[in-house]
Design a protein around this motif. Structure first.
Motif, mmCIF file in Angstrom:
data_model
loop_
_atom_site.group_PDB
_atom_site.id
_atom_site.type_symbol
_atom_site.label_atom_id
_atom_site.label_comp_id
_atom_site.label_asym_id
_atom_site.label_seq_id
_atom_site.Cartn_x
_atom_site.Cartn_y
_atom_site.Cartn_z
ATOM 1 N N ALA A 53 0.857 -1.179 0.000
ATOM 2 C CA ALA A 53 0.000 0.000 0.000
ATOM 3 C C ALA A 53 0.893 1.229 0.000
ATOM 4 C CB ALA A 53 -0.935 0.009 1.204
ATOM 5 N N GLN A 54 0.399 2.329 -0.583
ATOM 6 C CA GLN A 54 1.244 3.523 -0.740
ATOM 7 C C GLN A 54 0.391 4.781 -0.674
ATOM 8 O OE1 GLN A 54 4.351 3.274 -3.811
ATOM 9 N NE2 GLN A 54 3.566 5.203 -4.628
ATOM 10 N N TYR A 55 0.988 5.838 -0.105
ATOM 11 C CA TYR A 55 0.371 7.174 -0.096
ATOM 12 C C TYR A 55 1.440 8.203 -0.410
ATOM 13 C CZ TYR A 55 -1.529 11.590 1.507
ATOM 14 O OH TYR A 55 -1.928 12.906 1.564
ATOM 15 N N GLN A 56 1.087 9.191 -1.226
ATOM 16 C CA GLN A 56 2.030 10.276 -1.484
ATOM 17 C C GLN A 56 1.309 11.529 -1.930
ATOM 18 O OE1 GLN A 56 3.449 7.923 -5.295
ATOM 19 N NE2 GLN A 56 4.597 9.831 -5.164
ATOM 20 N N TYR A 57 1.986 12.660 -1.751
ATOM 21 C CA TYR A 57 1.529 13.925 -2.327
ATOM 22 C C TYR A 57 2.745 14.731 -2.721
ATOM 23 C CZ TYR A 57 2.643 16.504 2.003
ATOM 24 O OH TYR A 57 3.298 17.072 3.076
ATOM 25 N N ASP A 58 2.547 15.640 -3.671
ATOM 26 C CA ASP A 58 3.610 16.542 -4.119
ATOM 27 C C ASP A 58 2.939 17.843 -4.542
ATOM 28 O OD1 ASP A 58 5.693 17.938 -5.274
ATOM 29 O OD2 ASP A 58 6.596 16.159 -6.174
ATOM 30 N N GLU A 59 2.952 18.820 -3.641
ATOM 31 C CA GLU A 59 2.226 20.069 -3.871
ATOM 32 C C GLU A 59 2.690 20.789 -5.125
ATOM 33 O OE1 GLU A 59 1.473 24.351 -1.583
ATOM 34 O OE2 GLU A 59 2.151 22.598 -0.447
ATOM 35 N N PHE A 60 3.971 20.678 -5.468
ATOM 36 C CA PHE A 60 4.509 21.427 -6.604
ATOM 37 C C PHE A 60 4.645 20.566 -7.853
ATOM 38 C CE2 PHE A 60 5.511 23.841 -2.872
ATOM 39 C CZ PHE A 60 5.263 25.143 -3.266
ATOM 40 N N ASP A 61 4.041 19.384 -7.834
ATOM 41 C CA ASP A 61 3.904 18.570 -9.040
ATOM 42 C C ASP A 61 2.425 18.273 -9.292
ATOM 43 O OD1 ASP A 61 5.104 17.329 -11.260
ATOM 44 O OD2 ASP A 61 4.986 15.362 -10.313
ATOM 45 N N ASP A 62 1.555 19.155 -8.759
ATOM 46 C CA ASP A 62 0.107 19.106 -8.975
ATOM 47 C C ASP A 62 -0.517 17.805 -8.480
ATOM 48 O OD1 ASP A 62 -2.213 20.411 -9.729
ATOM 49 O OD2 ASP A 62 -2.260 19.497 -11.717
ATOM 50 N N LEU A 63 0.063 17.221 -7.440
ATOM 51 C CA LEU A 63 -0.468 15.976 -6.897
ATOM 52 C C LEU A 63 -0.942 16.209 -5.469
ATOM 53 C CD1 LEU A 63 -0.900 12.923 -7.418
ATOM 54 C CD2 LEU A 63 1.354 12.543 -6.389
ATOM 55 N N SER A 64 -2.269 16.330 -5.307
ATOM 56 C CA SER A 64 -2.825 16.498 -3.970
ATOM 57 C C SER A 64 -2.705 15.216 -3.168
ATOM 58 C CB SER A 64 -4.293 16.916 -4.069
ATOM 59 O OG SER A 64 -4.878 17.008 -2.781
ATOM 60 N N SER A 65 -2.958 14.082 -3.826
ATOM 61 C CA SER A 65 -2.768 12.790 -3.164
ATOM 62 C C SER A 65 -2.760 11.687 -4.210
ATOM 63 C CB SER A 65 -3.877 12.518 -2.132
ATOM 64 O OG SER A 65 -5.118 12.303 -2.779
ATOM 65 N N ARG A 66 -2.029 10.633 -3.892
ATOM 66 C CA ARG A 66 -2.062 9.390 -4.660
ATOM 67 C C ARG A 66 -2.110 8.247 -3.653
ATOM 68 N NH1 ARG A 66 2.643 9.275 -8.092
ATOM 69 N NH2 ARG A 66 1.373 10.203 -9.748
ATOM 70 N N LYS A 67 -3.158 7.444 -3.732
ATOM 71 C CA LYS A 67 -3.320 6.298 -2.837
ATOM 72 C C LYS A 67 -3.454 5.044 -3.681
ATOM 73 C CE LYS A 67 -6.753 8.638 -1.237
ATOM 74 N NZ LYS A 67 -7.995 9.060 -0.543
ATOM 75 N N LEU A 68 -2.775 3.985 -3.270
ATOM 76 C CA LEU A 68 -2.850 2.747 -4.032
ATOM 77 C C LEU A 68 -2.632 1.554 -3.117
ATOM 78 C CD1 LEU A 68 0.262 1.454 -4.636
ATOM 79 C CD2 LEU A 68 0.382 3.543 -5.995
ATOM 80 N N ALA A 69 -3.157 0.399 -3.558
ATOM 81 C CA ALA A 69 -2.961 -0.858 -2.850
ATOM 82 C C ALA A 69 -2.969 -1.979 -3.883
ATOM 83 C CB ALA A 69 -4.057 -1.088 -1.812
ATOM 84 N N GLY A 70 -2.116 -2.975 -3.683
ATOM 85 C CA GLY A 70 -2.043 -4.037 -4.666
ATOM 86 C C GLY A 70 -1.292 -5.250 -4.163
ATOM 87 N N THR A 71 -1.039 -6.183 -5.075
ATOM 88 C CA THR A 71 -0.366 -7.431 -4.737
ATOM 89 C C THR A 71 0.434 -7.916 -5.941
ATOM 90 O OG1 THR A 71 -0.701 -9.668 -3.845
ATOM 91 C CG2 THR A 71 -2.299 -8.883 -5.465
ATOM 92 N N GLY A 72 1.318 -8.884 -5.705
ATOM 93 C CA GLY A 72 2.116 -9.413 -6.803
ATOM 94 C C GLY A 72 3.026 -10.534 -6.342
ATOM 95 N N VAL A 73 3.824 -11.015 -7.276
ATOM 96 C CA VAL A 73 4.811 -12.053 -6.984
ATOM 97 C C VAL A 73 6.204 -11.505 -7.290
ATOM 98 C CG1 VAL A 73 3.245 -13.964 -7.419
ATOM 99 C CG2 VAL A 73 4.607 -13.035 -9.305
ATOM 100 N N ARG A 74 7.204 -12.104 -6.676
ATOM 101 C CA ARG A 74 8.585 -11.651 -6.839
ATOM 102 C C ARG A 74 9.505 -12.868 -6.980
ATOM 103 N NH1 ARG A 74 11.794 -8.778 -1.927
ATOM 104 N NH2 ARG A 74 11.555 -10.896 -1.101
ATOM 105 N N TRP A 75 10.363 -12.821 -7.999
ATOM 106 C CA TRP A 75 11.398 -13.843 -8.187
ATOM 107 C C TRP A 75 12.732 -13.281 -7.723
ATOM 108 C CZ3 TRP A 75 7.489 -12.747 -11.488
ATOM 109 C CH2 TRP A 75 6.669 -13.812 -11.914
#
Length: 257
Positions: A113-135
């Protein structure tokens, strides 16, 4: 701390300016031991006179390992002012749960899961959640040891623009590669890098990609100097944002166990 370490640290603090840079920390420790561990980095930069500038950066990586399970938390925060006017303010927080050897040896399961914002890159918020596999792969020679991993999965993402309040929700694929080379010898160091490729699943022309990496020199057993760079690309950014951003920086990090 050794005499060489004290000399190196004093020289760095006296002569280096630490660039505040929103570069996501990379976990360079391939096989951490059970328990709590991590590292913390700090960057400070200032200037006074005809132009007053202050830049601050703090980032840390915290992990907990118990058998085949690893919980990982990454953060990076940057703030800057020029002549008392804020011109940088961004935050990145990423949490990841890993079950090593879940499907078979060296094939892992991940939740994140991830949260971020960047006031000077026009990003008020970005929220995401996911899954995957890793080798995971390892290759050792007389010169050092190479740790490589490849991941594949997907996530649900919600974004909001700072300037217009526009919201965007997408399912994205998540494909990445990561490598860390620990060099042996009289002057050991670590080279590391990571590349993410994240297309929208129902619009493959909408692509986000991130590549970052660097080199780490040990000053003492726990203190290290990093030189890093990062490139971010978004094929369909919000109206007030650039499609490509490049950042670079130098930082000190302290590792703890």
């Amino acid at each position: 701390m050794t005499k060489l370490g004290r000399i190196a640290l004093t020289s760095l603090l006296a002569g280096a300016s630490f660039q505040a840079a929103a570069i996501v920390p990379i976990d360079t420790k391939a096989n951490p031991e059970d328990g709590w561990s991590g590292n913390v980095g700090l960057g400070l930069k200032g200037k006074s006179g005809s132009k007053d500038e202050q830049e601050y950066n703090v980032n840390f990586l915290l992990r907990n390992v118990k058998g085949e399970r690893t919980a990982l938390l990454l953060t990076d925060y940057n703030y800057a002012e020029t002549n008392d006017k804020k011109d940088e303010d961004d935050l990145f927080v990423h949490g990841r749960w890993i079950e090593n050897n879940f499907f078979r040896p060296m094939l892992d399961w991940e939740l994140f899961a991830q949260y971020q914002y960047d006031e000077f890159d026009d990003l008020s918020s970005r929220k995401l959640a996911g899954t995957g596999v890793r080798w995971r792969f390892e290759d050792e020679t007389e010169n050092g040891k190479l740790h490589t991993s490849f991941g594949a999965g997907g996530f649900l993402e919600e974004e909001e623009a700072e300037s217009t309040g526009e919201e965007d929700t997408n399912w994205r694929g998540n494909f990445y590669g990561k490598w860390v080379w620990d060099r042996n010898g009289e002057f050991p160091f670590s080279l590391y890098g990571r590349l993410y490729f994240q297309p929208v699943l129902d619009d493959l022309g909408d692509i986000r990609a991130t590549g970052n990496g660097g080199i780490k020199f040990g000053i003492t057993e726990d203190l290290a100097l990093h030189v890093e760079a990062e490139v971010e690309y978004d094929s369909e950014p919000f109206d007030e944002a650039d499609s490509t951003n490049v950042e670079y920086g130098v930082k000190l990090s302290y590792a703890f166990n």
